[in-house]
Design a protein around this motif. Structure first.
Motif, short mmCIF file in Angstrom:
data_model
loop_
_atom_site.label_atom_id
_atom_site.label_comp_id
_atom_site.label_asym_id
_atom_site.label_seq_id
_atom_site.Cartn_x
_atom_site.Cartn_y
_atom_site.Cartn_z
N LYS A 195 -60.53 -83.29 24.64
CA LYS A 195 -60.24 -82.36 25.48
C LYS A 195 -61.56 -81.97 26.19
CE LYS A 195 -57.91 -77.84 24.80
NZ LYS A 195 -57.25 -77.09 23.94
N PRO A 196 -61.32 -81.62 27.57
CA PRO A 196 -62.51 -81.09 28.27
C PRO A 196 -62.99 -79.56 27.73
CG PRO A 196 -60.67 -81.29 29.84
CD PRO A 196 -60.23 -81.71 28.34
N GLU A 197 -64.22 -79.40 28.00
CA GLU A 197 -64.83 -77.96 27.36
C GLU A 197 -65.40 -77.21 28.64
OE1 GLU A 197 -66.37 -77.23 23.99
OE2 GLU A 197 -64.68 -78.37 23.06
N ASN A 198 -65.11 -76.11 28.77
CA ASN A 198 -65.57 -75.20 29.97
C ASN A 198 -66.51 -74.30 29.40
OD1 ASN A 198 -64.48 -76.22 32.39
ND2 ASN A 198 -62.41 -76.06 31.57
N MET A 199 -67.62 -74.02 29.83
CA MET A 199 -68.44 -72.81 29.17
C MET A 199 -68.95 -72.20 30.35
SD MET A 199 -71.15 -72.45 26.05
CE MET A 199 -72.55 -72.99 26.92
N GLU A 200 -69.00 -70.77 30.22
CA GLU A 200 -69.89 -70.06 31.10
C GLU A 200 -70.42 -68.73 30.47
OE1 GLU A 200 -68.97 -67.98 35.57
OE2 GLU A 200 -67.29 -67.69 33.93
N VAL A 201 -71.80 -68.74 30.62
CA VAL A 201 -72.89 -67.80 30.10
C VAL A 201 -73.21 -66.83 31.20
CG1 VAL A 201 -74.85 -67.25 28.75
CG2 VAL A 201 -73.30 -69.31 28.31
N ILE A 202 -72.82 -65.62 31.26
CA ILE A 202 -73.40 -64.62 32.36
C ILE A 202 -74.27 -63.69 31.79
CG2 ILE A 202 -72.72 -63.29 34.12
CD1 ILE A 202 -69.93 -64.61 34.27
N THR A 203 -75.39 -63.58 32.27
CA THR A 203 -76.48 -62.60 31.77
C THR A 203 -76.64 -61.47 32.69
OG1 THR A 203 -77.29 -64.04 30.17
CG2 THR A 203 -78.48 -62.05 30.47
N LEU A 204 -76.18 -60.32 32.76
CA LEU A 204 -76.51 -59.27 33.37
C LEU A 204 -77.65 -58.65 33.21
CD1 LEU A 204 -72.87 -58.02 33.95
CD2 LEU A 204 -74.07 -59.73 35.60
N PHE A 205 -78.66 -58.18 34.16
CA PHE A 205 -79.90 -57.60 33.79
C PHE A 205 -79.71 -56.12 34.22
CE2 PHE A 205 -81.22 -61.74 34.73
CZ PHE A 205 -81.64 -62.32 33.45
N HIS A 206 -79.87 -55.10 33.36
CA HIS A 206 -79.94 -53.61 33.55
C HIS A 206 -81.36 -53.17 33.68
CE1 HIS A 206 -75.68 -54.17 33.25
NE2 HIS A 206 -75.76 -54.92 32.05
N PRO A 207 -81.67 -52.00 34.46
CA PRO A 207 -82.93 -51.24 34.14
C PRO A 207 -82.90 -50.72 32.82
CG PRO A 207 -82.06 -50.75 36.33
CD PRO A 207 -80.96 -51.45 35.32
N SER A 208 -84.17 -50.60 32.30
CA SER A 208 -84.09 -49.91 30.88
C SER A 208 -83.66 -48.18 31.00
CB SER A 208 -85.81 -50.05 30.23
OG SER A 208 -86.33 -49.32 31.24
N THR A 209 -83.38 -47.70 31.92
CA THR A 209 -82.99 -46.47 31.72
C THR A 209 -81.43 -46.50 31.58
OG1 THR A 209 -82.79 -46.61 34.40
CG2 THR A 209 -84.67 -45.58 33.21
N HIS A 210 -80.66 -47.64 31.77
CA HIS A 210 -79.32 -47.67 31.66
C HIS A 210 -78.99 -47.70 30.36
CE1 HIS A 210 -75.30 -48.88 33.01
NE2 HIS A 210 -75.23 -49.89 32.01
N LYS A 211 -77.83 -46.83 30.00
CA LYS A 211 -77.47 -47.02 28.53
C LYS A 211 -76.65 -47.74 28.05
CE LYS A 211 -78.50 -42.21 28.34
NZ LYS A 211 -79.00 -41.33 27.57
#
Length: 190
Positions: free
Chosen positions: A173-189
């Protein structure tokens, strides 16, 4: 007499020689290998203590986590670091195009493989006037009778790093993988 004349000629020739000073070439800092750039980005992101949101999709199942731990940045940037086309072994493997934006000061560099199995197949870099990469887009693939593999890596400075992978092995079976990393400023809670 002849040895005396020869010594005088050699002595006179030696007097006229100018002392050559070794020239020191200025170090060219206009180009940085993509791997080195990624290491600098990782160090900068760690220093700024950015917060990360990681979203992973595997065959349609999604999970996400928000964290302040930037210890895994090296692993996240590895597919982009592996796409460095400045290696000496790849010197003739790519056609190169440069597109300068006439309205702004950005420049786009496009590296396209001359062979269909070169990794990466295509690399597109958008660079600002300070030489900082604004975006990087990498496409890689491998295909034969037994195995098919495609990977897309997209990095947008200070915003995200996305890696999408498709893999198919014959009779599986085919495998699909997506990894998304979002960067936030350190002031973001979190």
């Amino acid at each position: 007499m002849r040895p005396l004349l020869l010594c005088m000629l050699i002595g006179m020739a030696g007097c006229n020689l100018q002392q050559e000073k070794p020239t020191i070439a200025a170090k060219d800092t206009s180009y940085r290998a993509l791997g080195n750039y990624c290491l600098e980005e990782i160090a900068r992101l760690k220093a700024e203590q950015v917060q990360l949101t990681k979203i992973v999709r595997l065959n349609g199942i999604t999970d996400s986590v928000r964290t302040k731990n930037s210890a895994t940045l090296e692993q996240l940037f590895r597919p982009l670091m592996d796409a460095d086309v400045s290696k000496p072994s790849l010197s003739d493997a790519y056609s190169r195009d440069t597109i300068a934006n006439q309205l702004g000061t950005d420049t786009t560099f496009i590296f396209l493989s001359k062979g269909k199995q070169t990794r990466p197949h295509q690399l597109i870099l958008d660079v600002d006037k300070q030489g900082q990469i604004k975006t990087a887009h990498v496409t890689a693939f491998t295909s034969n009778l037994i195995y098919e593999y495609r990977q897309e890596v997209f990095y947008e400075r200070n915003k995200q790093l996305r890696v999408t992978t498709y893999q198919k092995i014959v009779f599986m079976k085919p495998e699909n993988m997506e990894v998304i990393t979002l960067f936030h400023p350190s002031t973001h809670k979190i």
